[in-house]
Design a protein around this motif. Structure first.
Motif, short mmCIF file in Angstrom:
data_model
loop_
_atom_site.label_atom_id
_atom_site.label_comp_id
_atom_site.label_asym_id
_atom_site.label_seq_id
_atom_site.Cartn_x
_atom_site.Cartn_y
_atom_site.Cartn_z
N ALA A 326 19.01 37.13 63.23
CA ALA A 326 18.06 36.48 61.98
C ALA A 326 17.09 37.01 61.49
O ALA A 326 17.18 37.99 60.19
CB ALA A 326 18.73 35.70 61.92
N PHE A 327 15.66 37.03 62.81
CA PHE A 327 14.78 37.35 62.50
C PHE A 327 13.97 38.56 62.02
O PHE A 327 13.02 38.91 62.82
CB PHE A 327 13.96 35.97 62.68
N GLY A 328 14.99 38.98 63.40
CA GLY A 328 14.93 41.02 63.73
C GLY A 328 15.17 40.99 64.59
O GLY A 328 14.26 42.58 65.32
N ALA A 329 15.25 40.32 65.32
CA ALA A 329 15.72 40.45 66.89
C ALA A 329 16.63 41.58 67.42
O ALA A 329 18.01 41.26 67.13
CB ALA A 329 15.43 39.44 68.12
N PRO A 330 16.46 42.58 67.57
CA PRO A 330 17.05 43.86 68.04
C PRO A 330 18.61 42.90 69.52
O PRO A 330 17.69 42.09 70.64
CB PRO A 330 16.85 44.84 68.77
N ARG A 331 20.16 43.89 69.29
CA ARG A 331 20.88 43.49 70.32
C ARG A 331 20.02 43.31 71.69
O ARG A 331 19.98 42.47 72.48
CB ARG A 331 21.43 43.67 70.60
N THR A 332 19.14 44.02 72.14
CA THR A 332 18.64 44.32 73.89
C THR A 332 17.35 43.40 73.89
O THR A 332 17.56 43.13 74.93
CB THR A 332 17.73 46.53 73.62
N ALA A 333 16.76 43.06 72.83
CA ALA A 333 15.86 42.21 72.82
C ALA A 333 16.20 40.62 73.84
O ALA A 333 15.83 39.97 74.67
CB ALA A 333 14.81 42.08 71.91
N VAL A 334 17.50 40.71 72.79
CA VAL A 334 18.48 39.16 72.99
C VAL A 334 19.12 39.98 74.89
O VAL A 334 18.73 38.80 75.56
CB VAL A 334 19.19 39.12 72.74
#
Length: 417
Positions: A326-334
């Motif tokens: 929700a704070f803008g972290a992309p899927r790849t970062a997760v």
């Protein structure tokens, strides 16, 4: 991102520590088994390298090597004493030394032999070689000073052996370390062993046969006091009592094979210690495969448990993952965060396991070396680096599944959970 991963691991330090310990213990078990088996092979092979050919009476090849090379207490049948002078007169033989067992002192084997074997083992570190019936040379690991009086016991004292009263040995020299079982042996003149066990080089065959039978069965003959100062006579050309083994050094490899062939008969048995150990390793290999199978099974179970715990952990962190998205972290970062955390824990466990396994193998090898006298080198081989790489690759693949679960989570659904 690295700071976030480290902060997350610190926050979940208890669970992280459990994962690292599980991986470390499972890895250490396999590493310790591998290193200890390798140390046993290398140590025994190096110990056997000092002895080219062993000749004894017909019987078990393995027992002949274990008794004569590794000084394991076990009665051996006696071969005719005439074999020794025949070997010494053989132009193919560089040296031949008799060995006789049966006595001990303070946990050390008392071994009868000749001055020739002292030169074959190693040079003396201190003192001199024995020159009288009542003199002895101690191995490098024998914790007895020069001048110490040794009163041998027939057999092992803890098994009910009785002390000899006819003769006491005085230590006059010490060998340099050899890395073999002979480091924990007390070497005495072969003639003294014969005298203690009623096996004089008598001129009457009946007396010799009677003495041979008594010695072979462990029965002591009655003897008067033996003159400890009597000079040695190593003229083996005369009649010689029976012998359990002779250590032979051939002049060439071709001579070694010819001698082995000539002395494999109805009356003698000739073996290469290295060849016997190879056959023994084949038997031990079956046991090693069982142990490796057990450790592999344990590692698979640990991997499955870690995977299950991680998946459950990811499920419990759905709200955190949803907040990141929700704070803008992309899927790849997760994906990278979850994958990196799990991979870092498994990698730390694997590396810790290799260190723990190495330490365990060193401890076991040190204990076994102290008991047997055989130096057992614990070391990593080139193939172990490939093993580490393979395990880390497997860990990287294992971490993909929970990372993919986190990757596919919807932020809205995660926040509603």
């Amino acid at each position: 991102m690295i700071g976030f991963i480290l902060a997350d691991l610190r926050r979940l330090w208890a669970g992280s520590l459990v994962v690292v310990l599980l991986v470390a213990l499972a890895t250490a078990l396999g590493v310790a088994v591998t290193l200890q088996e390798r140390a046993l092979r290398l140590g025994s092979a190096r110990a056997a390298d000092k002895f080219d050919l062993v000749i004894g009476a017909p019987g078990s090849e393995t027992q002949l090597v274990l008794s004569s090379i590794f000084l394991q207490p076990s009665p051996l049948p006696l071969m005719e004493g005439t074999v020794l002078p025949r070997l010494l007169a053989d132009p193919r033989v560089a040296s031949a030394a008799p060995v006789g067992f049966g006595d001990s002192f303070g946990g050390y084997a008392v071994v009868g032999t000749s001055t020739g074997l002292l030169a074959e083992l190693e040079q003396l570190a201190e003192g001199r070689a024995f020159a009288a019936l009542g003199e002895a040379v101690a191995g490098a690991a024998v914790d007895l000073p020069l001048g110490y009086t040794v009163k041998p016991t027939h057999g092992l004292a803890e098994l009910g052996g009785h002390a000899h009263t006819e003769l006491a040995y005085r230590i006059v020299g010490r060998l340099k370390p050899t890395g073999t079982a002979w480091d924990r042996a007390i070497l005495v003149p072969m003639q003294a062993v014969w005298a203690l066990h009623g096996m004089e080089a008598a001129e009457h065959d009946d007396a010799d046969d009677h003495a041979h039978n008594e010695a072979a069965s462990g029965v002591e003959a009655d003897h008067p006091h033996i003159d400890a100062d009597a000079a040695l006579d190593e003229n083996w050309s005369k009649a010689t009592p029976g012998l359990p083994a002779i250590l032979v050094k051939p002049k060439s490899i071709a001579d070694a094979y010819k001698l082995r062939q000539d002395y494999r008969s109805n009356s003698t048995l000739a073996v290469f210690p290295g060849e016997v150990l190879t056959n023994l390793y084949a038997t031990l290999g079956d046991a090693k495969r069982v142990l490796v199978g057990v450790t592999t099974g344990a590692q698979v179970l640990v991997a499955a448990a870690i995977l299950l715990v991680t998946i459950l952990h990811v499920g419990q962190r759905r709200r955190q993952i949803g907040a990141l998205r929700a704070f803008g972290a992309p899927r790849t970062a997760v994906f990278v965060i979850v994958w990196s955390e799990l991979f870092a824990l498994i990698a730390a466990g694997v590396l810790s396991g290799f260190a723990l396994g190495f330490g365990a193998a060193k401890f076991i090898a040190g204990y076994l070396s102290g008991e047997s006298g055989v130096a057992m080198p614990v070391m990593f081989a080139a193939g172990d680096g490939f093993l580490v790489s393979a395990i880390l690759v497997f860990a990287a693949i294992l971490a993909v599944l929970p990372a993919m679960i986190a990757y596919r989570q919807s932020p809205a659904a995660a926040l509603r959970a």
